[in-house]
Design a protein around this motif. Structure first.
Motif, short mmCIF file in Angstrom:
data_model
loop_
_atom_site.label_atom_id
_atom_site.label_comp_id
_atom_site.label_asym_id
_atom_site.label_seq_id
_atom_site.Cartn_x
_atom_site.Cartn_y
_atom_site.Cartn_z
N THR A 1 0.96 -1.11 0.04
CA THR A 1 -0.01 0.10 0.00
C THR A 1 1.06 1.05 0.09
N VAL A 2 0.61 2.22 -0.94
CA VAL A 2 1.27 3.28 -1.21
C VAL A 2 0.73 4.45 -1.20
N GLN A 3 1.18 5.56 -0.20
CA GLN A 3 0.47 6.90 -0.20
C GLN A 3 1.68 7.91 -0.25
N LEU A 4 1.19 8.79 -1.11
CA LEU A 4 2.15 9.99 -1.62
C LEU A 4 1.48 11.29 -0.99
N HIS A 5 2.09 12.15 -0.70
CA HIS A 5 1.56 13.36 -0.35
C HIS A 5 2.53 14.55 -0.48
N SER A 6 2.04 15.56 -1.17
CA SER A 6 3.03 16.62 -1.59
C SER A 6 2.65 18.12 -0.83
N ASP A 7 3.55 18.92 -0.37
CA ASP A 7 3.38 20.12 0.22
C ASP A 7 4.02 21.12 -0.69
N ARG A 8 4.18 20.73 -1.94
CA ARG A 8 4.83 21.78 -3.11
C ARG A 8 3.68 22.86 -3.21
#
Length: 398
Positions: A24-31
Motif C-alpha cells: 500500500t503506497v501513499q504519496l503526499h506533496s506540500d509543493r
C-alpha cells in the motif's frame, strides 16, 4: 548542505505474506504549486526578471517556458538564433541536473563517496557557457538578441567530462550498445558511478523492481495544448494533473528511444534497470548533441521547423514544463505553472504503481524505493517511510 524539510512524503506499507494486492503506497506533496500567483499584477519584464529567483531548480527551463509563454500571449516570435541559444542553455542545465544525481546521489545510495570534484567542474563549465549564451542576462527576455560570440571550447570540455566520467569512453560508443550482452560487457569493463549503479541493480537482481507499467504524457497537438491551457485554470488540476482521465508521466523513459531501451523493456519492463538506462541514454544524447547545437547557434538548419505552441513550454531535466500566462497592458493578470513533478509524483501515478510492486526485506524495500524515486527525480526534498524507518533524499541544490 542543510537537510531540508520534505515537501514530498511517501509511505509504503509492505504487503503481508500471501497478499496479492502488493504494497500500500501513499504519496503526499506540500509543493507550493500555485506560487506563480505571486506574479499577478507585476509587469512582464519584472516577472521575467524575478521568476528564475523564485524557481531556482531548473531556473533556465523555467525562464525559457516563461518567456515563451509571454511570446505566445503577445503573439511575438523570438529570432531563430535566440531560440537556439535558449535551447542550448536549457539542455546544458538538464545535463547538469542529471550529472548531479549520477555523481552525488547515486554513489551515496550505494554507500560510496560522492564525486564532488567532478560535479564542481560540471558547475564551472555550465557557468562559463551561461556567460557566453546569456550575456547581460537578456536571453530570456522579450525582444532578446542572439549573442555575438559563443565558442565551442567549454562544450567540448563538458562533453569530454561526460565521456570519461560517466561512460568511460565516448557517448557515441555507449549509444551504439544495442543489446543486453553488450551492456553487460560495458558494466564489467567500466568503473564509473553509472556502471556501479547498474552493477548493483544487476547483482541484487532488481532489474525488474518497480515494473508497474507507465502511461507517457503524449506530444500535444495545438488543439490539445489549448485544452491543457483551459485545464490549467483549475487549481485542482495543477496540483494533481491527469490526461484523458489517466495519470501520466514525463520522464527520460518517455522521451528517449534506442534498441537497448527496447530490449530492457522487453526483458525487465519499466523497472529499475530500464529507468537507469533511460536516464543514461538522455545524458549521452544531451552530451553528444552539444556540438551539434553549437554549429547552429546563429542559423536555423534547412528543413527544421519550430513547433507551434499555444502556451509556454520547455523540456526540463525532469520532464515537460508548461507555463500559461495572461497579460493586459503589460501587466500579468494570471499565471499558472504545471511542472513535471506533479505528473510524475501524482498520488495515483507511476510511483504508486511501481513502489506497490517492490519486494524484499525492509532495508531492501527502502533502497529500491529510493533508487526508483531518484531515477524519476523530484525537484524537492522527499522522505520515504516503510513502517520500519524513514529514508530521506534532497533533490535541490545551491
Amino acid at each position: 548542505m542543510m537537510q531540508q524539510t520534505a515537501a514530498l512524503t511517501i509511505n509504503i506499507a509492505p504487503s503481508s505474506q500471501g497478499n496479492s494486492q502488493g504494497n500500500t503506497v501513499q504519496l503526499h506533496s506540500d509543493r507550493p504549486v500555485l506560487a506563480a500567483n505571486y506574479f499577478i499584477g507585476k509587469s512582464v519584464d519584472e516577472t521575467l526578471r524575478l521568476l528564475p529567483m523564485l524557481f531556482s531548480v531548473c531556473s533556465k527551463a523555467q525562464a525559457c517556458a516563461s518567456v515563451r509563454g509571454f511570446e505566445c500571449a503577445l503573439n511575438q516570435n523570438a529570432e531563430a538564433c535566440v531560440q537556439r541559444q535558449r535551447q542550448i542553455a536549457v539542455d546544458v542545465e538538464s545535463l547538469r541536473e542529471h550529472l548531479w544525481r549520477i555523481f552525488l546521489q547515486w554513489p551515496q545510495l550505494l554507500g560510496s563517496k560522492a564525486k564532488q570534484p567532478i560535479l564542481a567542474e560540471v558547475f564551472r563549465l555550465q557557468r562559463a557557457l551561461d556567460a557566453q549564451l546569456n550575456p547581460n542576462n537578456q536571453l530570456f527576455t522579450m525582444n532578446a538578441k542572439g549573442a555575438l560570440q559563443v565558442d565551442s571550447v567549454c562544450m567540448k570540455q563538458l562533453k569530454a567530462l561526460v565521456d570519461l566520467q560517466v561512460f568511460g569512453s565516448s557517448c557515441e560508443q555507449w549509444l551504439a550498445i544495442t543489446d543486453l550482452s553488450e551492456l553487460s560487457r560495458w558494466q564489467k569493463d567500466t568503473d564509473t558511478s553509472a556502471s556501479q549503479l547498474l552493477n548493483a541493480i544487476s547483482d541484487k537482481q532488481w532489474q525488474s523492481s518497480g515494473d508497474g507499467g507507465y502511461s507517457p504524457l503524449p506530444e500535444l497537438t495545438p488543439a490539445q495544448q489549448k485544452e491543457l491551457q483551459q485545464l490549467m485554470a483549475q487549481d485542482e488540476f495543477i496540483a494533481q494533473p491527469t490526461w484523458l482521465n489517466q495519470s501520466c508521466e514525463s520522464t527520460p523513459l518517455t522521451r528517449n528511444q534506442s534498441p537497448l531501451l527496447e530490449q530492457c523493456q522487453q526483458h525487465f519492463g519499466t523497472g529499475l534497470l530500464t529507468r537507469a538506462i533511460a536516464m543514461l541514454t538522455e545524458v549521452a544524447n544531451l552530451a553528444a548533441n552539444l556540438l551539434r547545437w553549437f554549429r547552429y547557434v546563429h542559423s536555423k538548419p534547412a528543413g527544421e521547423q519550430s513547433p507551434t505552441w499555444q502556451l509556454g513550454h520547455a523540456v526540463a531535466a525532469r520532464g515537460q514544463l508548461f507555463h500559461s500566462v495572461q497579460c493586459q497592458n503589460n501587466t500579468v493578470t494570471d499565471y499558472r505553472i504545471l511542472a513535471p513533478t506533479e505528473w510524475n509524483f501524482h498520488p495515483m501515478g507511476v510511483v504508486k504503481a511501481a513502489l506497490g510492486q517492490l519486494q524484499g526485506s525492509p532495508n531492501a524495500l527502502k533502497l529500491q524505493a529510493q533508487l526508483f524515486i531518484e531515477l524519476l527525480d523530484p525537484c524537492v526534498a522527499y522522505s520515504v517511510s516503510t513502517h520500519h524507518g524513514v529514508a530521506t533524499g534532497v533533490s535541490t541544490h545551491a
